[in-house]
Design an enzyme around this catalytic site. Structure first.
Site, PDB file in Angstrom:
ATOM      1  N   HIS A  59      -3.304  49.842  65.834  1.00 22.31           N
ATOM      2  CA  HIS A  59      -3.112  49.623  67.275  1.00 22.31           C
ATOM      3  C   HIS A  59      -2.120  48.488  67.517  1.00 22.31           C
ATOM      4  O   HIS A  59      -2.487  47.317  67.516  1.00 22.31           O
ATOM      5  CB  HIS A  59      -4.454  49.307  67.945  1.00 22.31           C
ATOM      6  CG  HIS A  59      -4.374  49.181  69.429  1.00 22.31           C
ATOM      7  ND1 HIS A  59      -5.461  49.391  70.250  1.00 22.31           N
ATOM      8  CD2 HIS A  59      -3.353  48.874  70.267  1.00 22.31           C
ATOM      9  CE1 HIS A  59      -5.112  49.210  71.516  1.00 22.31           C
ATOM     10  NE2 HIS A  59      -3.828  48.879  71.551  1.00 22.31           N
ATOM     11  N   ASN A 279      -5.978  42.330  77.752  1.00 20.44           N
ATOM     12  CA  ASN A 279      -6.875  43.356  78.228  1.00 20.44           C
ATOM     13  C   ASN A 279      -7.440  44.129  77.040  1.00 20.44           C
ATOM     14  O   ASN A 279      -6.663  44.663  76.257  1.00 20.44           O
ATOM     15  CB  ASN A 279      -6.107  44.317  79.149  1.00 20.44           C
ATOM     16  CG  ASN A 279      -7.033  45.166  79.976  1.00 20.44           C
ATOM     17  OD1 ASN A 279      -8.242  44.966  79.980  1.00 20.44           O
ATOM     18  ND2 ASN A 279      -6.463  46.137  80.679  1.00 20.44           N
ATOM     19  N   ASP A 306      -3.835  44.964  68.211  1.00 27.10           N
ATOM     20  CA  ASP A 306      -3.356  45.196  69.585  1.00 27.10           C
ATOM     21  C   ASP A 306      -2.170  44.258  69.891  1.00 27.10           C
ATOM     22  O   ASP A 306      -2.049  43.733  70.998  1.00 27.10           O
ATOM     23  CB  ASP A 306      -4.482  45.004  70.608  1.00 27.10           C
ATOM     24  CG  ASP A 306      -4.120  45.550  71.989  1.00 27.10           C
ATOM     25  OD1 ASP A 306      -3.078  46.240  72.114  1.00 27.10           O
ATOM     26  OD2 ASP A 306      -4.877  45.274  72.937  1.00 27.10           O
TER      27      ASP A 306
HETATM   28  N1  LIG Z   1      -3.898  44.721  75.410  1.00 27.26           N
HETATM   29  C1  LIG Z   1      -3.107  44.244  76.349  1.00 27.26           C
HETATM   30  O1  LIG Z   1      -3.441  43.234  76.930  1.00 27.26           O
HETATM   31  N2  LIG Z   1      -1.952  44.822  76.675  1.00 27.26           N
HETATM   32  C2  LIG Z   1      -1.397  46.032  76.162  1.00 27.26           C
HETATM   33  C3  LIG Z   1      -2.050  47.252  76.718  1.00 27.26           C
HETATM   34  C4  LIG Z   1      -3.384  47.589  76.115  1.00 27.26           C
HETATM   35  O2  LIG Z   1      -3.589  47.476  74.897  1.00 27.26           O
HETATM   36  O3  LIG Z   1      -4.268  48.027  76.835  1.00 27.26           O
HETATM   37  C5  LIG Z   1       0.097  46.046  76.482  1.00 27.26           C
HETATM   38  O4  LIG Z   1       0.723  47.092  76.348  1.00 27.26           O
HETATM   39  O5  LIG Z   1       0.645  44.977  76.787  1.00 27.26           O
HETATM   40 ZN   LIG Z   2      -5.669  49.002  75.669  1.00 28.74          ZN
HETATM   41 ZN   LIG Z   3      -2.990  48.161  73.196  1.00 28.16          ZN
END
Ligand SMILES: NC(=O)N[C@@H](CC(=O)O)C(=O)O
Ligand SMILES: [Zn+2]
Ligand SMILES: [Zn+2]
Length: 428
Positions: A59, A279, A306
């Site tokens: 991710h 998020n 992420d």
């Molecule tokens: N995690 C986040 O805070 N942001 C992610 C989007 C996501 O993973 O939901 C993004 O694309 O910036």
């Molecule tokens: Zn997400």
């Molecule tokens: Zn994400």
């Protein structure tokens, strides 16, 4: 041919032992206590260093096409290689969205052209333009090389749409990777967890049930579809409870957690600083403890960063307006090693497993293990190297991290894919 000599590998019982590894034709040809370098063979001296399977991050956000000011495939994959990652999966919230075979092909071509050497798995959208109202052509996307489907960045709001997506993903054997967020429970400007920090600073909060209501809904929706349903960036105790129960009754559910949700909670946020805005948000101490327990007992399967780069300009906005997201590729291993392994929360073997073999296993990928015959994807780590995290030194264009200034141990020194060095620290 290459031979790595005198490295420390993790044995069957989790113990460290010295081993030599011979790489031939992109694969691990031999692992033994000792090997003699053969004439003409490239020798890598890994003495005193940990040799593990290349890390796998299912991710991340690479921002290409469309948001190249935040990150490109070239910069993001270089950051990945430096972080010890050999395989990464990138999310479709680009511009255009990865909702057509052309975009999937373009991402794969861009990675080839970058010469990064990192294996890149594009995740395609569930709905066209992430709009939530029309399914993508999942068969065409799979054919072009999509590895899974997700509307990451937004939750699929309609249960009817989600059910249809699950049926189609199941038919095509594409994992469905869910960003769980019920928009009906959000107030405008919501930017941090509904809790102590939000209250203290008078900020609009994101309640944990905005996540877990989707987790519960989706588990029910998935039940008779046979889909591989995967929950992204789990942050709330209530989500953990639902995933645990679903696994107990035998459902095909997997889940990931990010390093920041394992290491921080809302009360660690020093002030209304967008470097701490992501998020889902950093939640309470109790949520954090539940995530760690779930990672230990296998309810949460593995770790994914992420990695979500944004520009400095965007992250300078007030916390209610700045975009959500923090970077993670270049700091994940040392942060987790220092704050989970050296503290005794996880063993080194457990941490490595949750960043290599387990994500590969859950998604049916052929990597993630150091064994004879396996593809030679390897990370070499210096567990003793100690450095202070300085975002200005990142290869990633994104400097947005809440961990700046943290002094951590366990830095990657060299990364190999298919037996080829794709990154090495200067001087080794
Ligand atoms: N995690 C986040 O805070 N942001 C992610 C989007 C996501 O993973 O939901 C993004 O694309 O910036
Ligand atoms: Zn997400
Ligand atoms: Zn994400």
């Amino acid at each position: 041919m290459t031979v790595l000599l005198n490295g420390q590998v993790i044995g069957e019982g989790g113990e460290l032992r010295t081993a030599a590894i011979r790489l031939r034709d992109g694969r691990i040809a031999a692992i033994a206590d000792q090997l003699e370098a053969m004439p003409g063979e490239e020798v890598i001296d890994a003495a005193g260093r940990l040799v593990i399977p290349g890390l796998i991050d299912l991710h991340i956000h690479l921002r290409e096409p469309g948001f190249e000011e935040k990150e490109t495939i070239a910069t993001g994959t270089r950051a990945a290689a430096r972080g010890g990652y050999t395989t990464v999966a990138c999310m479709p919230n680009t511009s255009p969205v990865t909702d057509s075979p052309e975009v999937v092909e373009r991402i794969l071509a861009s990675n080839r052209e970058s010469g990064s050497g990192v294996r890149l798995l594009p995740i395609a959208a569930i709905t066209r333009g992430l709009s939530g109202d029309r399914l993508t052509d999942m068969a065409g996307l799979k054919e072009a090389g999509a590895f899974a489907v997700s509307d990451d960045g937004v939750g699929v709001q309609s249960p009817r749409m989600m059910k249809a997506a699950m049926r189609e993903a199941a038919r095509l054997e594409l994992p469905l990777v869910a960003h769980c967020e019920e928009e009906d429970l959000l107030i405008p400007g919501a930017c941090v967890h509904t809790g102590e920090f939000a209250e203290k600073h008078g900020l609009p909060g994101i309640p944990p049930e905005a996540e877990s209501i989707h987790v519960g809904r989706d588990i029910l929706l998935a039940e008779d579809t046979g889909v591989h349903y995967h929950v992204c960036h789990v942050s709330a105790e209530s989500s953990v409870r639902l995933i645990r129960e679903a696994k107990e009754w035998g459902q095909r559910v997997t889940a990931e957690v990010s390093p920041h949700h394992l290491l921080l909670c809302d009360t660690d946020i020093p002030g209304p600083d967008p470097a701490f805005k992501m998020n889902p948000p950093l939640r309470s101490k109790r949520d954090r403890a539940a995530l760690l327990a779930a990672l230990k007992d296998g309810t949460i399967d593995f770790i994914a960063t992420d990695h979500a780069p944004h520009t400095a300009e965007e992250k300078k906005r007030p916390i209610t307006e700045a975009p959500f997201g923090i970077v993670g590729l270049e700091t994940a291993f040392p942060l987790l090693y220092t704050h989970l392994v050296l503290t005794g929360e996880l063993t080194l073997a457990q941490l490595v497993d949750k960043m290599t073999r387990i994500p590969a296993d859950r998604f049916g990928l052929p990597w993630g293990e150091l064994k004879e015959g396996a593809q030679a994807d390897i990370a070499v780590i210096d567990l003793e190297a100690e450095r202070t995290i300085d975002p200005e030194t990142f290869y990633s264009k994104g400097k947005n991290t809440p961990f700046a200034g943290w002094k951590v141990k366990g830095w990657p020194m060299m990364t190999l894919v298919d037996g080829r060095v794709i990154w090495r620290e200067d001087g080794i």
